[in-house]
Design an enzyme around this catalytic site. Structure first.
Site, short mmCIF file in Angstrom:
data_model
loop_
_atom_site.label_atom_id
_atom_site.label_comp_id
_atom_site.label_asym_id
_atom_site.label_seq_id
_atom_site.Cartn_x
_atom_site.Cartn_y
_atom_site.Cartn_z
CD GLU A 1 -8.06 -5.61 -0.66
OE1 GLU A 1 -7.90 -6.46 0.24
OE2 GLU A 1 -8.80 -4.62 -0.52
CD GLU B 1 -13.86 -6.53 3.64
OE1 GLU B 1 -14.13 -6.46 4.86
OE2 GLU B 1 -12.77 -6.92 3.22
C1 GLA Z 1 -9.27 -6.60 3.26
C2 GLA Z 1 -9.15 -5.10 3.16
C3 GLA Z 1 -7.73 -4.69 3.03
C4 GLA Z 1 -6.82 -5.48 3.94
C5 GLA Z 1 -6.97 -6.94 3.63
C6 GLA Z 1 -6.04 -7.81 4.41
O1 GLA Z 1 -9.22 -7.26 2.10
O2 GLA Z 1 -9.87 -4.54 2.12
O3 GLA Z 1 -7.62 -3.34 3.34
O4 GLA Z 1 -7.12 -5.22 5.27
O5 GLA Z 1 -8.29 -7.27 3.97
O6 GLA Z 1 -4.85 -7.24 4.77
#
Ligand code: GLA
Length: 373
Positions: free
Chosen positions: A265, A160
């Site tokens: 994710e 990020e």
């Molecule tokens: C982000 C992070 C993850 C997790 C998600 C939400 O996407 O990369 O590690 O914390 O948020 O749970």
């Protein structure tokens, strides 16, 4: 254990006995259905790793051939104090993946979240200088990556770093070290395990400015000598965003820049956006709760269908780009563990995954399997 966790554990423990072994043996498996396309993973959390949810770990072994750690390899978990590392959970996480011959992700080394404040301060609480922070970053990366050298398949090195408007996120890493903090992180990770794959991971990457910056960032890092094997797109999506075209454009651009894309994710929110209430206790406000938690008694059939349709569309697009996608990972195994039930506000009932809190496959599971058939 806080009340949220008790609620979640009770919710899924209640149901786990319902799953019979014979039903599980007969149903299709995600990892087999997509075996010629990409590996399919799930993120596993503390209760699962520490042995408190044996049934859901059986489900992981049955359905998935990749794992991600929800939290145990984040800085605050694995390195909570300057002179203390805690590998209890992460050792178990890696052992589970090895026992089942899985792709094992390391997540994540350099991030602005879930990183303790001390990382950026000296002993007097004053901001660290560039060289001291680089030394600390290197020590952390060498210690954590080095411990699992040859065992963790690949690492989300930086998480990020880019904003939707295409600017770099103003993190402490950027502020103290400068823009080359990313190059340094990749350099240290590669030193610590030259054979591990290294990735860049982010969310919101369908915004055009963010897509352009991310692709350029990764190209520049690679041109400067960094090892980067792929770009991760988190995939915390909704029923109606992003558009398939927007997501597809990023997959194509990122594969071009990095070689491979990982969808890292995936979960599809069935609860309304509640970011404006972040951290508030809204449980006493009945009207608001009704709005933000519309399905406390289970997901109605019509919503199950919408979710299944959305999953079918999204996976059809992933399947189309299977030459570019190496891994698709869900953020959780089953609805009973999803972060969306306690974030950004606690006490909601979210149903974003393919298995319900009783570990039963939902219509969305069938929809995803059908894509591969
Ligand atoms: C982000 C992070 C993850 C997790 C998600 C939400 O996407 O990369 O590690 O914390 O948020 O749970």
């Amino acid at each position: 254990m806080n009340s949220t966790r008790i609620f979640l554990v009770a919710w899924c423990t209640f149901g786990s006995a319902i799953v019979t072994n014979s039903a599980a043996a007969e149903r299709p498996r995600l990892k087999d259905a997509f075996k010629d396309d990409f590996v399919v993973g799930a993120a596993i959390g503390e209760d699962q790793i520490m042995g408190d949810e044996p049934k859901s770990m059986e489900l992981v072994a049955e359905q998935f051939n990749a794992i991600s750690p929800e939290n145990c390899l984040k800085w605050e978990s694995v390195h909570p104090e300057p002179d203390r590392y805690d590998f209890e959970q992460s050792d178990k996480y890696v052992e589970f993946g090895e026992q089942h011959g899985m792709f094992i992700l390391g997540h994540t080394l350099v991030w602005h979240n879930q990183t303790p404040a001390w990382v950026f301060e000296d002993e007097q609480g004053k901001p660290l200088g560039r060289e001291a922070l680089l030394a600390r970053m290197r020590d952390h990366i060498h210690t954590v990556v080095g411990r699992y050298k040859g065992r963790i398949t690949g690492w989300d090195v930086v998480n990020e770093a880019v904003m939707p408007d295409g600017t770099m996120r103003k993190t402490k890493w950027l502020e103290i070290i400068g823009p080359d903090y990313l190059a340094k992180a990749y350099e240290y990770a590669h030193e610590a395990d030259p054979d591990a794959e290294l990735y860049y991971n982010d969310y919101n990457e369908w915004y055009p400015e963010m897509r352009a910056t991310t692709a350029k960032l990764v190209r520049d890092l690679k041109a400067g000598g960094a090892r980067i094997d792929g770009i991760g797109m988190q995939g915390h999506w909704g029923l109606d965003y992003p558009s398939l075209d927007q997501a597809e454009a990023s997959i194509v651009a990122f594969a071009d820049a990095a070689g491979k894309v990982n969808i890292t994710e995936v979960d599809i929110a069935t609860v309304p956006d509640a970011r404006q209430y972040r951290g508030m206790d809204i449980s006493e406000d009945k009207e608001l709760m009704k709005k933000l938690d519309p399905y406390p008694d289970g997901l109605p059939d019509e919503m199950q269908k919408r979710l299944a349709d959305r999953y079918r569309d999204v996976f059809t697009m992933f399947h189309k780009h299977r030459d570019k996608i190496a891994r698709v990972t869900f953020w959780g195994v089953h609805d009973g563990q999803t972060w969306l039930s306690y974030h950004p506000v606690p006490g909601r009932h979210a149903y974003p995954l393919l298995f319900d809190a009783q570990l039963e496959p939902k219509p969305a599971f069938d929809a995803v399997i059908e894509v591969a058939e």
